[in-house]
Enzyme design. Sequence first.
Site, PDB file in Angstrom:
ATOM      1  N   ASN A  17      47.043  33.630  26.798  1.00  0.00           N
ATOM      2  CA  ASN A  17      45.940  34.382  27.461  1.00  0.00           C
ATOM      3  C   ASN A  17      44.653  33.364  27.562  1.00  0.00           C
ATOM      4  OD1 ASN A  17      43.434  35.466  27.930  1.00  0.00           O
ATOM      5  ND2 ASN A  17      44.617  37.472  27.551  1.00  0.00           N
ATOM      6  N   HIS A  20      39.498  33.318  27.693  1.00  0.00           N
ATOM      7  CA  HIS A  20      38.327  32.978  26.955  1.00  0.00           C
ATOM      8  C   HIS A  20      37.672  31.470  27.453  1.00  0.00           C
ATOM      9  CE1 HIS A  20      37.857  36.484  25.248  1.00  0.00           C
ATOM     10  NE2 HIS A  20      38.869  36.712  24.667  1.00  0.00           N
ATOM     11  N   HIS A  53      43.304  38.174  32.323  1.00  0.00           N
ATOM     12  CA  HIS A  53      42.730  39.541  32.673  1.00  0.00           C
ATOM     13  C   HIS A  53      41.573  39.775  33.584  1.00  0.00           C
ATOM     14  CE1 HIS A  53      41.331  43.532  30.404  1.00  0.00           C
ATOM     15  NE2 HIS A  53      41.475  43.870  31.744  1.00  0.00           N
ATOM     16  N   ARG A  55      38.853  41.724  34.769  1.00  0.00           N
ATOM     17  CA  ARG A  55      38.228  42.931  34.554  1.00  0.00           C
ATOM     18  C   ARG A  55      37.398  43.490  35.584  1.00  0.00           C
ATOM     19  NH1 ARG A  55      38.453  43.744  28.365  1.00  0.00           N
ATOM     20  NH2 ARG A  55      36.844  45.495  29.104  1.00  0.00           N
ATOM     21  N   ARG A  59      33.814  39.822  33.540  1.00  0.00           N
ATOM     22  CA  ARG A  59      33.016  39.056  32.596  1.00  0.00           C
ATOM     23  C   ARG A  59      33.663  37.568  32.141  1.00  0.00           C
ATOM     24  NH1 ARG A  59      34.433  42.516  27.109  1.00  0.00           N
ATOM     25  NH2 ARG A  59      33.470  44.422  28.505  1.00  0.00           N
ATOM     26  N   GLU A  80      46.630  40.865  33.758  1.00  0.00           N
ATOM     27  CA  GLU A  80      46.356  42.166  33.060  1.00  0.00           C
ATOM     28  C   GLU A  80      45.376  42.938  33.852  1.00  0.00           C
ATOM     29  OE1 GLU A  80      44.754  41.193  29.043  1.00  0.00           O
ATOM     30  OE2 GLU A  80      46.640  40.574  28.444  1.00  0.00           O
ATOM     31  N   THR A 111      39.999  44.660  24.674  1.00  0.00           N
ATOM     32  CA  THR A 111      41.080  45.924  24.924  1.00  0.00           C
ATOM     33  C   THR A 111      41.245  46.509  23.462  1.00  0.00           C
ATOM     34  OG1 THR A 111      42.012  44.288  26.487  1.00  0.00           O
ATOM     35  CG2 THR A 111      43.046  46.641  26.266  1.00  0.00           C
ATOM     36  N   GLU A 161      54.034  46.278  26.099  1.00  0.00           N
ATOM     37  CA  GLU A 161      53.660  45.368  25.367  1.00  0.00           C
ATOM     38  C   GLU A 161      52.829  46.154  24.208  1.00  0.00           C
ATOM     39  OE1 GLU A 161      51.143  42.179  26.748  1.00  0.00           O
ATOM     40  OE2 GLU A 161      49.978  41.964  24.917  1.00  0.00           O
ATOM     41  N   HIS A 206      47.708  40.968  20.702  1.00  0.00           N
ATOM     42  CA  HIS A 206      46.430  41.215  20.375  1.00  0.00           C
ATOM     43  C   HIS A 206      46.040  40.823  19.069  1.00  0.00           C
ATOM     44  CE1 HIS A 206      42.573  42.832  20.780  1.00  0.00           C
ATOM     45  NE2 HIS A 206      42.745  43.142  21.968  1.00  0.00           N
TER      46      HIS A 206
HETATM   47  N1  PXP Z   1      47.726  41.424  25.185  1.00  0.00           N
HETATM   48  C1  PXP Z   1      46.788  42.235  26.133  1.00  0.00           C
HETATM   49  C2  PXP Z   1      47.169  43.450  26.877  1.00  0.00           C
HETATM   50  C3  PXP Z   1      45.139  41.959  25.947  1.00  0.00           C
HETATM   51  O1  PXP Z   1      44.398  42.732  26.447  1.00  0.00           O
HETATM   52  C4  PXP Z   1      44.991  40.803  24.998  1.00  0.00           C
HETATM   53  C5  PXP Z   1      43.454  40.597  25.126  1.00  0.00           C
HETATM   54  O2  PXP Z   1      43.014  40.345  26.468  1.00  0.00           O
HETATM   55  C6  PXP Z   1      45.934  40.179  24.428  1.00  0.00           C
HETATM   56  C7  PXP Z   1      47.082  40.141  24.756  1.00  0.00           C
HETATM   57  C8  PXP Z   1      45.482  38.771  23.574  1.00  0.00           C
HETATM   58  O3  PXP Z   1      44.665  39.314  22.685  1.00  0.00           O
HETATM   59  P1  PXP Z   1      43.750  38.048  22.033  1.00  0.00           P
HETATM   60  O4  PXP Z   1      42.910  37.502  22.584  1.00  0.00           O
HETATM   61  O5  PXP Z   1      43.313  38.810  20.761  1.00  0.00           O
HETATM   62  O6  PXP Z   1      44.930  37.108  21.319  1.00  0.00           O
END
Ligand code: PXP
Length: 256
Positions: A17, A20, A53, A55, A59, A80, A111, A161, A206
């Site tokens: 992901n 960031h 993602h 959003r 952001r 996402e 999330t 997931e 997550h």
């Molecule tokens: N899976 C989903 C559905 C999420 O919303 C997120 C966070 O955007 C992640 C995985 C990844 O989480 P993390 O950034 O804490 O690794």
Amino acid sequence: MTTSNHIDNKKPLLGVNIDHVATLRQARGVDYPSPLRAMQICEKAGADGITIHLREDRRHIQDHDVYEIAENITTRLNLEMAATDEMLEIACKVKPYWVCLVPEKREELTTEGGLNVAGQVDTLKDYVQKLQEHGIKVSLFIDPDREQIDASIACHADAIELHTGAYAEKGLAKDIEAEQAELNRIKDAVQYAKKANPELFINAGHGLTQQNVGAIAAIDGLYELNIGHALISDAVFEGLSQAVVLMKAAMHADKA
Ligand code: PXP
């Protein structure tokens, strides 16, 4: 491109992901660091897929990122998004390999919980179908809970997931017993889902870090782990000393 399902998977795949990277860019309102470049680096390093993602509040990831990444990806894009009309329109244009439907609240930092699929089977079923009619596979981000798994299957989702946030939080709080209980909850959910529908892809994510990922990756039947925040955080320290060296070289380039 990997198309095998979890039955063939000895070890889960890694979806990175890269939200960031965009968070850092948006903090300054400039055009770097580039999520597109991040995607290319992740793919070269062996990432099996890329997650972003989009959003509602934009952001971090922006609409143009979604189009650029979708155009240039060589693995698989997992988009996402919240189950809204606006996102449906974007997804049907972009046609990512996966869409993962997540709950979204404007005030949340990330999330925070899974989607309450059980409370909205009829609406979600239609929404999932619309995406699938555009050739998109659909995943539902849910808490590791049997009721939510049954509801996801009733919605004809291609994947679930499982939210690993509670497991990660207990670990950070050094509450070993509660962490183990959350791990057992996830294991139970994977077993239950596999039995309920052997065709269902089972992902998790997550809050996963190098410290807590091992126990999750060892669960038999998981297809893919989606990891963002900790991996991008690790990248800062993996790259920081080289960045200092490069900046000094740039400063002194014409003094040699
Ligand atoms: N899976 C989903 C559905 C999420 O919303 C997120 C966070 O955007 C992640 C995985 C990844 O989480 P993390 O950034 O804490 O690794």
